[in-house]
Design an enzyme around this catalytic site. Structure first.
Site, mmCIF file in Angstrom:
data_model
loop_
_atom_site.group_PDB
_atom_site.id
_atom_site.type_symbol
_atom_site.label_atom_id
_atom_site.label_comp_id
_atom_site.label_asym_id
_atom_site.label_seq_id
_atom_site.Cartn_x
_atom_site.Cartn_y
_atom_site.Cartn_z
ATOM 1 N N ASP A 30 18.616 -16.093 -16.797
ATOM 2 C CA ASP A 30 17.832 -15.791 -17.986
ATOM 3 C C ASP A 30 16.625 -14.938 -17.570
ATOM 4 O O ASP A 30 15.993 -15.203 -16.549
ATOM 5 C CB ASP A 30 17.366 -17.104 -18.643
ATOM 6 N N GLY A 93 16.347 -21.983 -32.957
ATOM 7 C CA GLY A 93 15.788 -21.110 -31.930
ATOM 8 C C GLY A 93 16.778 -20.130 -31.336
ATOM 9 O O GLY A 93 16.488 -19.499 -30.320
ATOM 10 N N HIS A 98 25.340 -14.346 -29.653
ATOM 11 C CA HIS A 98 26.575 -14.376 -28.871
ATOM 12 C C HIS A 98 26.511 -15.726 -28.181
ATOM 13 O O HIS A 98 25.548 -16.006 -27.442
ATOM 14 C CB HIS A 98 26.589 -13.208 -27.871
ATOM 15 N N HIS A 100 26.101 -18.903 -26.182
ATOM 16 C CA HIS A 100 25.648 -19.083 -24.797
ATOM 17 C C HIS A 100 25.122 -20.487 -24.606
ATOM 18 O O HIS A 100 24.573 -21.092 -25.521
ATOM 19 C CB HIS A 100 24.580 -18.054 -24.420
ATOM 20 N N HIS A 102 22.569 -22.595 -22.055
ATOM 21 C CA HIS A 102 21.545 -22.533 -21.019
ATOM 22 C C HIS A 102 21.856 -23.633 -20.004
ATOM 23 O O HIS A 102 21.980 -24.805 -20.395
ATOM 24 C CB HIS A 102 20.155 -22.800 -21.605
HETATM 25 P P1 AMP Z 1 18.530 -18.459 -27.402
HETATM 26 O O1 AMP Z 1 17.081 -18.572 -27.812
HETATM 27 O O2 AMP Z 1 19.191 -19.789 -27.209
HETATM 28 O O3 AMP Z 1 19.303 -17.535 -28.312
HETATM 29 O O4 AMP Z 1 18.501 -17.842 -25.941
HETATM 30 C C1 AMP Z 1 18.542 -16.482 -25.692
HETATM 31 C C2 AMP Z 1 18.094 -16.330 -24.263
HETATM 32 O O5 AMP Z 1 18.512 -15.061 -23.809
HETATM 33 C C3 AMP Z 1 16.578 -16.396 -24.064
HETATM 34 O O6 AMP Z 1 16.268 -17.476 -23.181
HETATM 35 C C4 AMP Z 1 16.235 -15.034 -23.458
HETATM 36 O O7 AMP Z 1 15.235 -15.113 -22.472
HETATM 37 C C5 AMP Z 1 17.572 -14.589 -22.885
HETATM 38 N N1 AMP Z 1 17.789 -13.154 -22.782
HETATM 39 C C6 AMP Z 1 17.620 -12.229 -23.761
HETATM 40 N N2 AMP Z 1 17.959 -11.014 -23.313
HETATM 41 C C7 AMP Z 1 18.379 -11.188 -22.023
HETATM 42 C C8 AMP Z 1 18.855 -10.301 -21.010
HETATM 43 N N3 AMP Z 1 18.991 -8.983 -21.221
HETATM 44 N N4 AMP Z 1 19.168 -10.817 -19.787
HETATM 45 C C9 AMP Z 1 19.013 -12.141 -19.556
HETATM 46 N N5 AMP Z 1 18.575 -13.023 -20.476
HETATM 47 C C10 AMP Z 1 18.253 -12.554 -21.688
HETATM 48 ZN ZN ZN Z 2 28.524 -10.343 -28.121
#
Ligand code: AMP
Ligand code: ZN
Length: 114
Positions: A30, A93, A98, A100, A102
């Site tokens: 992240d 949040g 897409h 994912h 954590h």
């Molecule tokens: P969420 O809030 O659960 O949608 O998490 C999205 C996560 O993606 C956040 O923790 C961001 O810091 C992370 N994020 C966004 N863009 C990128 C990127 N280009 N590379 C790595 N992490 C990213």
């Molecule tokens: Zn996607």
């Protein structure tokens, strides 16, 4: 999917700190880590979030969890423990639409959920 930042990472159009990859799943660090280990595990196919899962695509959940095992071993948190978190929807949040998970660890996370 066009305009999806995580699809662009899958397609290697945007760089990422990849920690694990197989034919179904990609995992990368992240960019705003909240713990010493903070990895995002995503399916290579575009699924917006848990609400967009169905019987055709839900097998990716097993792939993601099996990837999580390997990543936890590789990054040294399999024994110390880690948390897998999914935010589904804006109110929870979710900022990237897409699917994912954590994977967070490397510190004492405690028992608090929110
Ligand atoms: P969420 O809030 O659960 O949608 O998490 C999205 C996560 O993606 C956040 O923790 C961001 O810091 C992370 N994020 C966004 N863009 C990128 C990127 N280009 N590379 C790595 N992490 C990213
Ligand atoms: Zn996607």
């Amino acid at each position: 999917m066009e305009d999806c930042i995580f699809c662009k990472i899958v397609d290697k159009k945007i760089p990422a700190g990849v920690v694990y990859e197989d034919d179904k799943v990609l995992a990368f660090n992240d960019i705003h880590p909240v713990a010493p280990v903070h990895v995002l595990i995503i399916p290579k196919i575009h699924i917006a979030n848990v609400q967009a899962l169905n019987s055709e695509n839900a097998a990716v959940l097993a792939d993601i969890h099996l990837a999580a095992q390997k990543i936890a071993e590789k990054l040294g948190v399999a024994q110390s423990g880690y948390r897998l978190i999914n935010n589904c929807g804006e109110g929870a949040g979710q900022t990237v639409f897409h699917l994912h998970y954590h994977l967070i660890g490397g510190t004492n996370l405690g028992a608090k959920l929110i």
